[in-house]
Scaffold this active site. Sequence first.
Site, PDB file in Angstrom:
ATOM      1  N   SER A  27      -5.671   3.557 -18.343  1.00 35.95           N
ATOM      2  CA  SER A  27      -6.862   4.061 -17.668  1.00 35.95           C
ATOM      3  C   SER A  27      -7.142   5.532 -17.915  1.00 35.95           C
ATOM      4  O   SER A  27      -8.160   6.054 -17.494  1.00 35.95           O
ATOM      5  CB  SER A  27      -6.773   3.786 -16.166  1.00 35.95           C
ATOM      6  OG  SER A  27      -5.850   4.650 -15.598  1.00 35.95           O
ATOM      7  N   GLY A  59       0.822  -1.207   0.000  1.00 32.62           N
ATOM      8  CA  GLY A  59       0.000   0.000   0.000  1.00 32.62           C
ATOM      9  C   GLY A  59       0.849   1.247   0.000  1.00 32.62           C
ATOM     10  O   GLY A  59       2.076   1.168   0.110  1.00 32.62           O
ATOM     11  N   PRO A  60       0.207   2.403  -0.126  1.00 32.52           N
ATOM     12  CA  PRO A  60       0.942   3.666  -0.176  1.00 32.52           C
ATOM     13  C   PRO A  60       1.691   3.935   1.135  1.00 32.52           C
ATOM     14  O   PRO A  60       1.397   3.304   2.159  1.00 32.52           O
ATOM     15  CB  PRO A  60      -0.152   4.704  -0.376  1.00 32.52           C
ATOM     16  CG  PRO A  60      -1.402   3.963  -0.648  1.00 32.52           C
ATOM     17  CD  PRO A  60      -1.236   2.574  -0.178  1.00 32.52           C
ATOM     18  N   VAL A  62       0.415   4.308   5.588  1.00 39.89           N
ATOM     19  CA  VAL A  62      -0.896   3.735   5.889  1.00 39.89           C
ATOM     20  C   VAL A  62      -0.826   2.729   7.034  1.00 39.89           C
ATOM     21  O   VAL A  62      -1.821   2.087   7.361  1.00 39.89           O
ATOM     22  CB  VAL A  62      -1.543   3.066   4.655  1.00 39.89           C
ATOM     23  CG1 VAL A  62      -1.932   4.097   3.630  1.00 39.89           C
ATOM     24  CG2 VAL A  62      -0.614   2.035   4.055  1.00 39.89           C
ATOM     25  N   LYS A  85      -8.395   5.584  -6.358  1.00 38.66           N
ATOM     26  CA  LYS A  85      -8.787   6.701  -7.230  1.00 38.66           C
ATOM     27  C   LYS A  85      -9.976   7.455  -6.642  1.00 38.66           C
ATOM     28  O   LYS A  85     -10.023   8.691  -6.656  1.00 38.66           O
ATOM     29  CB  LYS A  85      -9.128   6.169  -8.620  1.00 38.66           C
ATOM     30  CG  LYS A  85      -7.886   5.723  -9.385  1.00 38.66           C
ATOM     31  CD  LYS A  85      -8.253   5.082 -10.703  1.00 38.66           C
ATOM     32  CE  LYS A  85      -7.006   4.693 -11.482  1.00 38.66           C
ATOM     33  NZ  LYS A  85      -7.338   3.964 -12.708  1.00 38.66           N
TER      34      LYS A  85
HETATM   35  P1  ADP Z   1       3.961   2.663   6.320  1.00 34.87           P
HETATM   36  O1  ADP Z   1       4.814   1.580   6.850  1.00 34.87           O
HETATM   37  O2  ADP Z   1       2.725   2.143   5.655  1.00 34.87           O
HETATM   38  O3  ADP Z   1       4.660   3.631   5.447  1.00 34.87           O
HETATM   39  P2  ADP Z   1       3.785   3.498   9.066  1.00 34.87           P
HETATM   40  O4  ADP Z   1       3.469   2.195   9.657  1.00 34.87           O
HETATM   41  O5  ADP Z   1       5.169   4.011   9.203  1.00 34.87           O
HETATM   42  O6  ADP Z   1       3.391   3.513   7.533  1.00 34.87           O
HETATM   43  O7  ADP Z   1       2.747   4.566   9.612  1.00 34.87           O
HETATM   44  C1  ADP Z   1       3.003   5.943   9.737  1.00 34.87           C
HETATM   45  C2  ADP Z   1       2.410   6.451  11.013  1.00 34.87           C
HETATM   46  O8  ADP Z   1       1.006   6.438  10.963  1.00 34.87           O
HETATM   47  C3  ADP Z   1       2.782   5.625  12.219  1.00 34.87           C
HETATM   48  O9  ADP Z   1       3.001   6.466  13.298  1.00 34.87           O
HETATM   49  C4  ADP Z   1       1.569   4.754  12.442  1.00 34.87           C
HETATM   50  O10 ADP Z   1       1.447   4.377  13.780  1.00 34.87           O
HETATM   51  C5  ADP Z   1       0.448   5.691  12.021  1.00 34.87           C
HETATM   52  N1  ADP Z   1      -0.716   4.955  11.511  1.00 34.87           N
HETATM   53  C6  ADP Z   1      -0.905   4.536  10.243  1.00 34.87           C
HETATM   54  N2  ADP Z   1      -2.095   3.899  10.132  1.00 34.87           N
HETATM   55  C7  ADP Z   1      -2.667   3.929  11.348  1.00 34.87           C
HETATM   56  C8  ADP Z   1      -3.908   3.440  11.868  1.00 34.87           C
HETATM   57  N3  ADP Z   1      -4.790   2.795  11.119  1.00 34.87           N
HETATM   58  N4  ADP Z   1      -4.160   3.650  13.166  1.00 34.87           N
HETATM   59  C9  ADP Z   1      -3.271   4.295  13.944  1.00 34.87           C
HETATM   60  N5  ADP Z   1      -2.116   4.795  13.522  1.00 34.87           N
HETATM   61  C10 ADP Z   1      -1.791   4.616  12.240  1.00 34.87           C
END
Ligand code: ADP
Length: 857
Positions: free
Chosen positions: A743, A366-367, A370, A786
């Site tokens: 697309s 995923g992006p 997230v 999207k």
């Molecule tokens: P990724 O690995 O997908 O790039 P991270 O795990 O580093 O993202 O997340 C970035 C920040 O956002 C972290 O501090 C994470 O705890 C917070 N975060 C992301 N999604 C959620 C969620 N659903 N609930 C609570 N905190 C989240």
Amino acid sequence: MAPSHISIPTKLPLLVVSNGVLFPGSTIRIPVTTVRNVNLVRSRLTSDSRLSSTVIGIVTKEPGKDGKGSTIHEIGTAGVVVQVTGTSWPRPVYTLLVTGLCRFRLVSIIQEHPYLMATIKQLEDLKNVDGEDDAQLAELVAEFKETAQKLIDMLDISVPGVAKLKTAVEQAPSQQLADAVAALIGGSLLERLQVLDALDVGARIRVTLPLLLRHIQKLKDIQEDKSEEKEKKNVQMIRLSRGGRNLSPMLDPPDDGDNDITDLAERIKSANMPEEAAKAANKELSRLKRMAPHMPEYSTTRNYLELLVDLPWSSSVKETCHITKARSDLDADHYGLEKVKRRVLEYLAVRQLRGDLKGPILCFVGPPGVGKTSIAKSIATTLGRPYHRMSLGGVSDQHDIRGHRRTYVGAMPGRVIQGLRSVKVKNPVMLLDEIDKLGSGIHGDPGAALLEVLDPEQNSTFTDTYLNLPFDLSQVLFVATANSLTTIPTPLLDRMEVINVPGYTQEEKVMIGHLHLLPKQLREHGLSNDILNMPKEVIATIIGEYTREAGVRTLERKIGALCRAVAVQVAESTSGKGETKTPQEVEVAEEQADLSGDANKVVVTAEGQAKEQALPKHQSTTQLREHLELPIVVDQKMIHNILGPPIFQSGLAGRVSVPGVAVGLAWTPVGGEVMVVEASRSPGDSGLTLTGQLGSVMQESAKIALSWVRQHAYLLQLEKDFMKDEEIHMHFPAGAISKDGPSAGVTILTVLVSLLSSRCVRPDVAMTGEITLNGVVLPVGGIKEKLLAAHRAGLTTVIIPAANKKDLTDIPNSILNEIEVVLVNTAGEVLTAAFEDGFPDIVPEDEAVMKTLRSKL
Ligand code: ADP
């Protein structure tokens, strides 16, 4: 080996060594400590880069004849200094690496200060001085070689010194043979000087032969004598004089390696290694014992041993896995993500039932921002296993994964082994972060190396090249993350169970901000709810005006910036000092660090700064209330003051209000994006030009759309020959992201029709879909991302292919309530939805297309 014809200067600076001899053809390390020698190094070697100044004379200080005082031995060796290492502080100490060139005789000392200089006479190797004929000499040489071979057979050929001796015996010309052997075996100073003094080749061999025989005998004694104590003593006595050892004992620093060795021996015993590893460790240890601590090989061997004893060969943590606990752990750390959590729990449950780790590897796709990494961390917490993150972004060398061969300079183990060394247990959760960013360069394919790591059939005997011993990785729980599946090598993808983590809706982001990010940032800045209050509407404003992302990473940083600013305010008001940075300065510093791409650094500096400025722990909120009105409630004005003017203005209305512009929706590895596509026409004859980093599929979509428009020009009420003297330029902005894929078909079509009919597209509409030559709209991917992007941009109508209807089940109702999704089958339907009043003439034609379509289905 010494070159055979060398001409050395007749005046040489002299380096005087106590108790050591340099032989032509050999290389030794010489510690430089005396004033005159240090002066020589400074004025000839460290400040003069000419090659000629690297040639110096090495002479030996020997006890005076009557036992009093000392003199310089009259025969020395000219040598070339190949390396100078050392320090000039706190006192100058250097070490020279010198290769012997040829013998010389001292004629006279011509300078004593700051260092010795002498005139010398170069000495040639002589033959037959003793009246020996060639045949006798050949016989002597053969005997000598045979004896030397015996010595070699008794030694470990993997030791570089022994290998060097072997080469010398096999290849050196007879006049260099004795020198080569004498350089490598021990002997008293007198004996070694005798070899140096022997100018006649035959005589030199005859002087060396007894030393060689004695050395062999001593080795035999050691090998027979199993007593460890005695062995140690003997080995120390007759250490194979590799490197600097032939300048021993006085030139060697005191044996600081002894403590090391006892310590390492203890650690090997307690490391609980498998038999093979323990054997290797003990072998390396005994090699280490025979080395001088200042030799470069000493430190490489020692580093290797350190790794061996540090690795968690048999230490592991007990896993604690209760599915109910896992559920509550995941819920406690993450808002939403229901589907993802369910998949994770299923995975854990299956693992628990099977009782092994041989299942697929979880891969969160995923992006950015997230929560992929964060879920992996939660898995580790819930299982009670230590967590290690291994970032694979940009890794393009297989050695990064598999380690470098130990013989390379600066060799290191691969990242997997390094990771295990740092977590200290053999069953951690190891996160392979950004597995889609693995590169493949000239140094092999890291993907293939990773496959070995992940393959349950092979990874119980994973052999890192540096470690050169199998290490069991079967207890490691690997989890991977990726932004996109397209760049993950297929064999790797086959091993993984993909879990999609899509972007968040505005509401979800507000809730994540409110429930998780804000409390976390408050904690990190030493604040609390009583001091800082950030209502949900404010979080929503931050999301709308300062972020454009699928995840919540920027949101977290912005909240962090606000917390910092408040922490500064609180600190200033309580300390009364105004030296701290203004909130804007703090923010600017963060943004700058961010631009430099060093995200971690941001956190460190920003936190460091904040911690300094945050309120002292002992101050209670009540005390603070005396200075400030608490809680500080963040409002719109404060946001703008601290974060600056809004970065993003919502609404694309202004841009879309001219003919030839439409909003497309694109999928990128970092989430969905809205893309304003523009076209203009001008006199010319180059047809349709597209710009904006496009791939070939996109170019083709444009041609298809243009053909369809040409075909239907009449029904669309366009001029018949609309491109006769005109050319069209179409541009896809946001140029840095390369775009490809079919697309954009419907968007291109809409832009063309808008431009040619001079009608504006409805400003609230975005679209996506592939189009065929017959005007049929085909389904595309990434619908959820999207739609989220369209929602973020404030668009209220989205045109998508009818065949994508099934994807709508993934979209939260909160979004569907605010966006009208128009499902289309044909180009005509696209135009009808995209333009106010549509194009009525195209409808019957459209129906014909539909009829054919249905008959085919
Ligand atoms: P990724 O690995 O997908 O790039 P991270 O795990 O580093 O993202 O997340 C970035 C920040 O956002 C972290 O501090 C994470 O705890 C917070 N975060 C992301 N999604 C959620 C969620 N659903 N609930 C609570 N905190 C989240």
